[in-house]
Design a protein around this motif. Sequence first.
Motif, PDB file in Angstrom:
ATOM      1  N   ALA A  49      -1.795   2.797  -3.641  1.00 24.06           N
ATOM      2  CA  ALA A  49      -2.234   1.607  -2.913  1.00 24.06           C
ATOM      3  C   ALA A  49      -1.083   0.629  -2.775  1.00 24.06           C
ATOM      4  CB  ALA A  49      -3.411   0.943  -3.620  1.00 24.06           C
ATOM      5  N   TYR A  50      -1.207  -0.224  -1.757  1.00 30.24           N
ATOM      6  CA  TYR A  50      -0.241  -1.297  -1.502  1.00 30.24           C
ATOM      7  C   TYR A  50      -0.995  -2.611  -1.590  1.00 30.24           C
ATOM      8  CZ  TYR A  50       2.978  -4.306   1.139  1.00 30.24           C
ATOM      9  OH  TYR A  50       3.817  -5.323   1.534  1.00 30.24           O
ATOM     10  N   GLY A  51      -0.565  -3.502  -2.494  1.00 27.71           N
ATOM     11  CA  GLY A  51      -1.234  -4.787  -2.618  1.00 27.71           C
ATOM     12  C   GLY A  51      -1.657  -5.069  -4.044  1.00 27.71           C
ATOM     13  N   TRP A  52      -2.637  -5.942  -4.181  1.00 27.22           N
ATOM     14  CA  TRP A  52      -3.074  -6.402  -5.499  1.00 27.22           C
ATOM     15  C   TRP A  52      -4.476  -5.896  -5.798  1.00 27.22           C
ATOM     16  CZ3 TRP A  52      -6.466 -10.683  -7.154  1.00 27.22           C
ATOM     17  CH2 TRP A  52      -6.330 -10.978  -8.529  1.00 27.22           C
ATOM     18  N   SER A  65      -2.526   6.457  -9.053  1.00 27.38           N
ATOM     19  CA  SER A  65      -1.313   6.768  -9.819  1.00 27.38           C
ATOM     20  C   SER A  65      -0.140   5.864  -9.463  1.00 27.38           C
ATOM     21  CB  SER A  65      -0.905   8.229  -9.599  1.00 27.38           C
ATOM     22  OG  SER A  65      -0.647   8.482  -8.225  1.00 27.38           O
ATOM     23  N   LEU A  66      -0.192   5.215  -8.278  1.00 31.73           N
ATOM     24  CA  LEU A  66       0.902   4.340  -7.848  1.00 31.73           C
ATOM     25  C   LEU A  66       0.339   3.106  -7.173  1.00 31.73           C
ATOM     26  CD1 LEU A  66       3.958   3.780  -7.301  1.00 31.73           C
ATOM     27  CD2 LEU A  66       3.648   4.968  -5.121  1.00 31.73           C
ATOM     28  N   LEU A  67       0.823   1.938  -7.601  1.00 36.41           N
ATOM     29  CA  LEU A  67       0.461   0.667  -6.969  1.00 36.41           C
ATOM     30  C   LEU A  67       1.746  -0.021  -6.534  1.00 36.41           C
ATOM     31  CD1 LEU A  67      -1.649  -1.487  -6.223  1.00 36.41           C
ATOM     32  CD2 LEU A  67      -1.378  -2.421  -8.533  1.00 36.41           C
ATOM     33  N   GLN A  68       1.881  -0.225  -5.227  1.00 35.25           N
ATOM     34  CA  GLN A  68       3.075  -0.878  -4.685  1.00 35.25           C
ATOM     35  C   GLN A  68       2.868  -2.383  -4.662  1.00 35.25           C
ATOM     36  OE1 GLN A  68       6.228   0.225  -3.471  1.00 35.25           O
ATOM     37  NE2 GLN A  68       6.578  -1.981  -3.417  1.00 35.25           N
ATOM     38  N   ASN A  69       3.637  -3.077  -5.481  1.00 36.90           N
ATOM     39  CA  ASN A  69       3.624  -4.533  -5.505  1.00 36.90           C
ATOM     40  C   ASN A  69       4.418  -5.026  -4.295  1.00 36.90           C
ATOM     41  OD1 ASN A  69       4.190  -7.219  -5.978  1.00 36.90           O
ATOM     42  ND2 ASN A  69       4.972  -6.926  -8.034  1.00 36.90           N
ATOM     43  N   ALA A  72       9.031  -8.818  -4.689  1.00 37.43           N
ATOM     44  CA  ALA A  72      10.110  -8.581  -5.640  1.00 37.43           C
ATOM     45  C   ALA A  72       9.917  -9.477  -6.857  1.00 37.43           C
ATOM     46  CB  ALA A  72      11.461  -8.847  -4.981  1.00 37.43           C
ATOM     47  N   GLY A  73       9.476 -10.709  -6.609  1.00 43.06           N
ATOM     48  CA  GLY A  73       9.139 -11.648  -7.678  1.00 43.06           C
ATOM     49  C   GLY A  73       7.711 -12.110  -7.470  1.00 43.06           C
ATOM     50  N   PRO A  93       9.483  -3.911  -4.337  1.00 40.19           N
ATOM     51  CA  PRO A  93      10.590  -3.747  -3.377  1.00 40.19           C
ATOM     52  C   PRO A  93      11.869  -4.445  -3.794  1.00 40.19           C
ATOM     53  CG  PRO A  93       9.150  -5.476  -2.620  1.00 40.19           C
ATOM     54  CD  PRO A  93       8.569  -4.984  -3.921  1.00 40.19           C
ATOM     55  N   ARG A  94      12.105  -4.554  -5.089  1.00 34.84           N
ATOM     56  CA  ARG A  94      13.287  -5.261  -5.567  1.00 34.84           C
ATOM     57  C   ARG A  94      14.553  -4.712  -4.906  1.00 34.84           C
ATOM     58  NH1 ARG A  94      15.420  -5.324 -11.872  1.00 34.84           N
ATOM     59  NH2 ARG A  94      17.310  -6.543 -11.508  1.00 34.84           N
ATOM     60  N   GLY A  95      15.356  -5.615  -4.394  1.00 35.38           N
ATOM     61  CA  GLY A  95      16.644  -5.232  -3.833  1.00 35.38           C
ATOM     62  C   GLY A  95      16.681  -5.132  -2.321  1.00 35.38           C
ATOM     63  N   ILE A  96      15.518  -4.974  -1.669  1.00 34.86           N
ATOM     64  CA  ILE A  96      15.572  -4.745  -0.221  1.00 34.86           C
ATOM     65  C   ILE A  96      15.878  -6.018   0.562  1.00 34.86           C
ATOM     66  CG2 ILE A  96      13.980  -2.805  -0.406  1.00 34.86           C
ATOM     67  CD1 ILE A  96      11.857  -4.566   0.921  1.00 34.86           C
ATOM     68  N   TYR A  97      15.722  -7.185  -0.072  1.00 34.95           N
ATOM     69  CA  TYR A  97      16.005  -8.438   0.625  1.00 34.95           C
ATOM     70  C   TYR A  97      17.356  -9.032   0.234  1.00 34.95           C
ATOM     71  CZ  TYR A  97      10.932  -8.163   1.280  1.00 34.95           C
ATOM     72  OH  TYR A  97       9.666  -7.741   1.582  1.00 34.95           O
TER      73      TYR A  97
END
Length: 217
Positions: A49-52, A65-69, A72-73, A93-97
């Motif tokens: 899933a993507y989100g909260w 099994s995977l949750l995309q936050n 980055a902060g 997504p740390r680092g992409i910005y």
Amino acid sequence: MPKYVMLPPIDDDIREWAAKMREELPSLDVVIVEDEADAAQELTDADAAYGWVAPEVLPGVERLSLLQNPFAGPPVGWYYPELAEHAVVVSNPRGIYSDHIAHHILMYMLALSRGLPYYAEAQAQGRWDNRARKRGYVDLTEATVLINGVGGIGAEAARLCAAFGCRVIGVDPRPAYEIEGEIIDPSELDARLPQADFRVTAVPHTPEPEFSWHAAR
């Protein structure tokens, strides 16, 4: 077919991403959840899933099994004890910005070093005033930049500042990046602030650094 759920709030960018994922990954069932009320049901058989995921929804989420936050902060409260103890792997997504925000930082530094805000103010008032600048130029080759937080953004900003000839002082308790300059512990911050011509803060918004920049500094 693996199921990937995109959780609210949903905007046009997320809808576009979902369409692209369906096109590129036809073997993935991409589901957009527009309403919070539908999130619990869609997550019961979701693989990722993507989100909260809200605390009251998490007990029914066993397969995930995977949750995309998305952040980055993330904001305070995004992580909570039950989520930390859950078996799901949380990524971000740390680092992409790093490059985008570092370029933004340099934009402001260049503008301030040449007095651009003063000229922009005069222009907005319809005045041609080549003396609008109220303070001297800052020569970047002789300037010191203090960067509070040497993560991806801070390290990239440090690299660009060094390319302009600036002296760089990084501030980080657990530096994960090397920079062309020195990195000091936050306990030394107050002693080194007077040396800085520019002060950049690139730390996540968490309780620890909140209100760390105040009138005394």
